[in-house]
Design an enzyme around this catalytic site. Structure first.
Site, PDB file in Angstrom:
ATOM      1  N   PHE A 275      31.327  78.774  67.754  1.00 23.77           N
ATOM      2  CA  PHE A 275      30.460  78.218  67.025  1.00 23.77           C
ATOM      3  C   PHE A 275      30.883  77.370  65.849  1.00 23.77           C
ATOM      4  CE2 PHE A 275      26.617  77.626  64.479  1.00 23.77           C
ATOM      5  CZ  PHE A 275      25.863  76.985  65.270  1.00 23.77           C
TER       6      PHE A 275
ATOM      7  N   ARG B 169      25.976  72.675  56.298  1.00 21.05           N
ATOM      8  CA  ARG B 169      26.115  71.224  56.702  1.00 21.05           C
ATOM      9  C   ARG B 169      26.921  70.587  55.602  1.00 21.05           C
ATOM     10  NH1 ARG B 169      22.205  70.383  60.558  1.00 21.05           N
ATOM     11  NH2 ARG B 169      20.197  71.355  60.413  1.00 21.05           N
TER      12      ARG B 169
ATOM     13  N   ASP C  92      27.763  70.019  73.307  1.00 23.08           N
ATOM     14  CA  ASP C  92      27.780  71.465  73.873  1.00 23.08           C
ATOM     15  C   ASP C  92      27.349  71.489  75.415  1.00 23.08           C
ATOM     16  OD1 ASP C  92      28.022  74.183  73.192  1.00 23.08           O
ATOM     17  OD2 ASP C  92      26.024  74.711  72.973  1.00 23.08           O
TER      18      ASP C  92
ATOM     19  N   LYS D 166      19.442  66.746  62.694  1.00 22.60           N
ATOM     20  CA  LYS D 166      19.946  66.349  61.341  1.00 22.60           C
ATOM     21  C   LYS D 166      21.413  66.517  61.210  1.00 22.60           C
ATOM     22  CE  LYS D 166      16.615  69.243  59.204  1.00 22.60           C
ATOM     23  NZ  LYS D 166      16.249  70.779  58.594  1.00 22.60           N
ATOM     24  N   GLY D 167      22.062  66.803  62.483  1.00 28.68           N
ATOM     25  CA  GLY D 167      23.652  67.273  62.435  1.00 28.68           C
ATOM     26  C   GLY D 167      24.427  65.937  62.462  1.00 28.68           C
TER      27      GLY D 167
ATOM     28  N   ASP E  31      26.493  64.748  66.435  1.00 31.29           N
ATOM     29  CA  ASP E  31      27.543  65.717  65.955  1.00 31.29           C
ATOM     30  C   ASP E  31      28.325  66.201  66.747  1.00 31.29           C
ATOM     31  OD1 ASP E  31      25.427  67.279  66.830  1.00 31.29           O
ATOM     32  OD2 ASP E  31      25.199  68.232  64.972  1.00 31.29           O
TER      33      ASP E  31
END
Ligand code: IMP
Ligand code: MG
Length: 189
Positions: free
Chosen positions: A161, A174, A112, A51-52, A109
């Site tokens: 983070f 979000r 990482d 969903k990011g 999004d």
């Protein structure tokens, strides 16, 4: 008890990328897409990873001047902190019969470990996409577990983070319009 929406801001220790910097990164990314695909044959598809990426996708698509389609995939990756490579599960797949005619730009999004995008690029190429490229709003290059270089990066961020602008912690945050780092006490709740 539900988390009051007005308390989200108070959980932020510092802002890493301001609204203005996000706007600039979105426009940079759109300009890169417009420039790169101007003369490309075939269809163009912005493929958001749920969903990011939804907030980035929503803003980005408004600045694309080429004819473009949008679609979404949902994946979950189970790469533990110490694993050298994670497994990527496809929860919502891209269903296209004409994939050989489509130039895909994956919209992410954040990169990482690199596990999710390196897997997805290979997966979509294997499915027969005409081309596959990647753009990400944020990149944490110091965290890679697999070698992966996105084709376009909005903003490089340090190994912290981050939440906001689509990125969550425990599904919250979000909705924040900027990218921030949470206070330590939030993780202890
Ligand atoms: P990768 O496979 O490790 O590159 O995973 C990337 C995914 O992990 C992103 O799409 C995010 O959903 C999640 N992720 C990685 N870092 C962060 C972060 O700092 N905040 C929120 N989500 C993150
Ligand atoms: Mg994601």
């Amino acid at each position: 008890m539900g988390k009051g929406i007005f308390s989200l801001d108070e959980d932020i220790k510092k802002i890493l990328v301001t609204e203005e910097e996000v706007r600039r990164a979105v426009k940079d990314t759109a300009a890169w897409i417009n420039r790169t695909y101007e003369k490309t044959e075939g269809r163009l598809l912005l493929l958001g990873i749920l969903k990011g990426s939804v907030v980035f996708m929503g803003d980005l698509m408004k600045h694309i001047t080429l004819p473009v389609e949008i679609d979404f995939m949902k994946v979950s990756s189970y790469g533990s902190g110490t694993a050298t490579s994670g497994n990527v599960n496809i929860i919502l797949d891209l269903m296209r019969k004409d994939i050989d005619k489509i130039n895909i730009i994956i919209v992410e999004d954040i990169v990482d470990s690199g596990v999710t995008l390196s897997y997805l690029v290979e997966y979509l190429k294997h499915k027969g996409a005409k081309s596959v490229a990647t753009c990400t709003l944020l990149d944490k290059p110091s965290r890679r577990k697999v070698p992966f270089v996105p084709d376009h990066v909005g903003v490089e961020v340090p190994d912290e983070f981050v939440v906001g602008y689509g990125l969550d912690y425990d599904e919250y945050y979000r909705t924040l319009p900027y990218i921030g780092v949470l206070k330590e006490e939030v993780y202890q709740k």
